[in-house]
Motif scaffolding. Structure first.
Motif, PDB file in Angstrom:
ATOM      1  N   LEU A 183       0.603  -0.677   0.166  1.00 41.66           N
ATOM      2  CA  LEU A 183       0.095   0.107   0.174  1.00 41.66           C
ATOM      3  C   LEU A 183       1.158   1.029   0.250  1.00 41.66           C
ATOM      4  CD1 LEU A 183      -2.730  -0.811   3.030  1.00 41.66           C
ATOM      5  CD2 LEU A 183      -3.147  -0.963  -0.293  1.00 41.66           C
ATOM      6  N   SER A 184       2.149   1.362   0.774  1.00 40.84           N
ATOM      7  CA  SER A 184       2.396   2.308   0.762  1.00 40.84           C
ATOM      8  C   SER A 184       3.240   2.759  -0.451  1.00 40.84           C
ATOM      9  CB  SER A 184       3.425   2.223   1.492  1.00 40.84           C
ATOM     10  OG  SER A 184       5.138   1.182   1.323  1.00 40.84           O
ATOM     11  N   THR A 187       0.327   4.538  -3.231  1.00 44.69           N
ATOM     12  CA  THR A 187       0.501   5.817  -2.129  1.00 44.69           C
ATOM     13  C   THR A 187       1.365   7.132  -2.314  1.00 44.69           C
ATOM     14  OG1 THR A 187       1.027   5.388   0.242  1.00 44.69           O
ATOM     15  CG2 THR A 187      -1.543   5.106  -1.402  1.00 44.69           C
ATOM     16  N   GLN A 188       0.889   8.583  -2.209  1.00 48.29           N
ATOM     17  CA  GLN A 188       2.124   9.349  -2.339  1.00 48.29           C
ATOM     18  C   GLN A 188       2.070   9.505  -0.756  1.00 48.29           C
ATOM     19  OE1 GLN A 188       3.336  11.686  -5.193  1.00 48.29           O
ATOM     20  NE2 GLN A 188       4.453  11.546  -3.384  1.00 48.29           N
ATOM     21  N   PHE A 265      -1.857   1.146 -11.772  1.00 50.01           N
ATOM     22  CA  PHE A 265      -1.887   0.993 -10.073  1.00 50.01           C
ATOM     23  C   PHE A 265      -1.633  -0.890 -10.264  1.00 50.01           C
ATOM     24  CE2 PHE A 265      -2.961   5.058  -8.560  1.00 50.01           C
ATOM     25  CZ  PHE A 265      -2.949   4.664  -7.229  1.00 50.01           C
TER      26      PHE A 265
END
Length: 371
Positions: A183-184, A187-188, A265
């Motif tokens: 997840l990290s 994402t920004q 993604f």
């Protein structure tokens, strides 16, 4: 890796004091306390396997940083650079996680965290900022939340250790860490604290915490070790094929998908899972080939943090002196010579005289700063 971190590895578990007999004041000597010191259990010895692993990895780390200015000089060197970077930090982090099994909020452990990681981070972040600005003509500001070059590992290690108690109470710690890692990367994240590296490499630290010693011993079965040789040979071949392509950034673990807007993604998630999987398999293969017995370099493995933090100055000074501008070092014989010198430097910086010389900054006592 770190000698300051490894101190916990050699400390015996705290044995609860026997209760005082009825009517005896607290702290009064009992029969057990009055026994000769010889009757006390001997302190637990260091695990030679992890010291061996840390030594092998730190030699590869020094070689990798020494190769960096030369990696485009040779297809083979670029492939070797990619191969080493696919596993050298994961191996180091698994060892650090294993040594953090017993980390908790006891004052003595917090003190070691401050003196063994936080203080060296401040000192070396400052020193590297000054040296890099002086040798490369840069204007990097001194920023403790934005580590420069190799000091990111100390900051990440500090964060991982603070989080260590959490992984002992989570039901599926490794699965949770993998989800956080993926997840990290999608994402920004703020451009501070090396959050991408800290979170994307988190599964390796947690793996070190959850794995037991028998798991590492299982890796040393004959069949597993033969398979490990085949795995690393295959990984080296894949690195050779991938060298012409721009894949190095994925194994630096420092950029999330927002840094590659052309990737969707789904594509990025598959790529990150593949990178984690490749690194995990290569890490297991390397650990399978590290001897468990004591060797001539086992003792040197106790001082790998010294090598990690000190060798960078030599690399930057060599570049500043123009050694990498020499035509000789860009040729096969020159690359081989640089590699031998790098290995020698790695060994020299782990020796006892070097550790005694720099212990005041690497493992400061700072008794005056604590209650």
């Amino acid at each position: 890796m770190s000698s300051s971190l490894a101190r916990d590895q050699s400390v015996s578990p705290t044995v609860p004091a026997a209760p005082a007999p009825d009517g005896a004041p607290v702290g009064a000597p009992t029969d057990a306390a009055a026994r000769p010191a010889a009757a006390a259990p001997a302190p637990r010895e260091r695990d030679a396997f992890f010291d061996n692993a840390k030594f092998v990895v730190i030699v590869l780390v020094v070689m990798g940083h020494t190769w960096e200015p030369l990696r485009d000089a040779s297809h083979t060197l670029k492939a070797l650079y990619l191969f080493v970077y696919s596993f050298h930090m994961p191996v180091m982090i698994v060892a650090a996680g294993y040594m953090a099994k017993n980390f908790d909020s006891q004052p003595r452990r917090i003190k070691k965290l401050i003196t063994g990681i936080a203080v060296p981070y401040v000192v070396f972040e400052t020193a590297y900022t000054l040296v890099i600005n002086a040798t490369e003509g840069g204007d990097h500001p001194l920023s403790l939340y934005d580590p420069l070059w190799l000091t990111w590992f100390l900051l990440a290690l500090f964060i991982w250790r603070l989080l260590a108690p959490i992984w002992r109470v989570v039901r599926w710690p490794l699965a949770v860490a993998v989800v956080i890692s993926l997840l990290s990367s999608l994402t920004q994240l703020p451009d501070a604290l090396e959050l991408y590296r800290t979170l994307e490499l988190l599964p390796f630290f947690v793996a070190g915490m959850v794995l037991r010693r028998e798991h590492f011993s299982w890796l040393h079965r004959r069949g597993v070790r033969i398979a490990a040789v085949a795995v690393l040979a295959g990984a080296a071949g894949m690195a050779y094929l991938a060298a012409p392509y721009d894949v190095m950034e994925f194994f630096f673990w420092r950029t999330g998908r927002p840094g590659f807007p052309e990737m969707g993604f789904a594509h990025w998630a598959v790529l990150r899972v593949a990178c984690l999987g490749c690194a995990a398999v290569a890490t297991a293969a390397v650990l399978a080939l590290v001897p468990e017995r004591r060797t001539w370099y086992t003792r040197l493995g106790e001082g790998t943090m010294y090598t990690y933090l000190l060798h960078g100055f030599l690399v930057k000074l060599a570049a500043y002196a123009g050694l990498y501008d020499m035509a000789f070092v860009h040729k096969p014989l020159g690359i081989a010579a640089v590699t031998v010198v790098a290995a020698g430097v790695a060994v020299a910086l782990t020796t006892v005289p070097v550790r005694k010389c720099f212990r005041w900054v690497m493992e400061p006592r700072l008794e005056w700063a604590f209650r």
